[in-house]
Design a protein around this motif. Structure first.
Motif, PDB file in Angstrom:
ATOM      1  N   ARG A   1       0.890  -1.070  -0.011  1.00  0.00           N
ATOM      2  CA  ARG A   1       0.028   0.052  -0.130  1.00  0.00           C
ATOM      3  C   ARG A   1       0.899   1.229  -0.134  1.00  0.00           C
ATOM      4  O   ARG A   1       0.571   2.258  -0.765  1.00  0.00           O
TER       5      ARG A   1
ATOM      6  N   GLU B   1      -5.528  -6.360  -5.095  1.00  0.00           N
ATOM      7  CA  GLU B   1      -4.935  -5.519  -4.265  1.00  0.00           C
ATOM      8  C   GLU B   1      -3.290  -6.073  -3.807  1.00  0.00           C
ATOM      9  O   GLU B   1      -2.317  -5.326  -3.896  1.00  0.00           O
TER      10      GLU B   1
ATOM     11  N   LYS C   1     -10.730  -9.298  -5.290  1.00  0.00           N
ATOM     12  CA  LYS C   1     -10.226  -7.892  -5.078  1.00  0.00           C
ATOM     13  C   LYS C   1      -9.105  -7.857  -4.131  1.00  0.00           C
ATOM     14  O   LYS C   1      -8.216  -7.193  -4.314  1.00  0.00           O
ATOM     15  N   ARG C   2      -9.123  -8.939  -3.185  1.00  0.00           N
ATOM     16  CA  ARG C   2      -7.792  -8.971  -2.339  1.00  0.00           C
ATOM     17  C   ARG C   2      -6.627  -9.331  -3.111  1.00  0.00           C
ATOM     18  O   ARG C   2      -5.702  -8.938  -2.769  1.00  0.00           O
TER      19      ARG C   2
ATOM     20  N   ASN D   1      -1.184  -5.893  -6.991  1.00  0.00           N
ATOM     21  CA  ASN D   1      -0.806  -4.462  -7.109  1.00  0.00           C
ATOM     22  C   ASN D   1       0.330  -3.839  -6.483  1.00  0.00           C
ATOM     23  O   ASN D   1       1.221  -3.117  -6.828  1.00  0.00           O
TER      24      ASN D   1
END
Length: 203
Positions: free
Chosen positions: A72, A170, A166-167, A173
């Protein structure tokens, strides 16, 4: 030619031989966490140092939390790096260079030092807020779930497969961003641009 024929005969004979149960194949199949989120083809579970070979769930969750957190941060870092490289600045910071040269430039002026203090305050608050709040009744759904009953953005309306997808997005990414910011910084230090038009930040 004879050798090739013999080799092909041996190979075809081996194909009809009964399969042997080997300990090696069993141990490969019995890898802990090989079906966890993030263990994806072509590498599968990638643990070359054997950090989670002992099967400790506590250690795995801790390392996964580190991975998500650094992913993140790296996504923010890549965004900031590319935004400033595109010439976008906050009002009053038009004269601050981009790239690694921004930090010494910020230290030279009072306004710049003020910006660095604001950044430090933001990092501190983000570190405090982005963690599982044990004093609330909210229960984290997964490692890295820091909603703490305050944020949702429609997450609870997704089905299990959508949440997993979606996890995974993430996590991937974040992994790409970690490599991305490292690549951007290393190339800047080497003086080799990898940005469009051959632009090199800090020049």
């Amino acid at each position: 030619m004879k050798t090739a024929v013999i080799a092909s005969l041996v190979a075809s004979a081996a194909a009809f031989a009964p399969a042997q149960q080997s300990r090696a194949s069993t141990s490969v199949q019995a890898k802990p966490f090989e079906n966890e989120l993030g263990a994806m083809t072509p590498l599968g579970l990638f643990d070359p140092l054997g950090l989670i070979a002992d099967g400790s769930k506590e250690k795995f969750d801790l390392l996964r939390e580190y991975e998500i957190k650094h992913g993140r941060i790296s996504m923010l870092a890549v965004t900031g790096y590319l935004t400033t490289a595109a010439g976008i600045r906050f009002p009053g910071a038009e004269g601050i260079p981009d790239g690694l040269k921004s930090f010494p430039a910020l230290l030279e002026t009072k306004d710049g030092q003020n910006v660095l203090l604001q950044m430090l305050a933001f990092f501190t608050i983000a570190e405090i807020v982005n963690r599982d709040a044990s004093w609330t009744d909210a229960k984290a759904e997964f490692v890295g779930d820091y909603r703490n009953g305050a944020l949702d953005f429609g997450w609870d309306n997704f089905d299990a497969s959508t949440k997993l997808k979606k996890r995974t997005i993430e996590l991937n990414n974040g992994r790409a961003a970690m490599m991305g910011i490292w690549g951007l910084v290393v190339h800047e230090m080497m003086g080799n641009s990898i940005l469009p038009g051959g632009y090199l930040p800090g020049q």
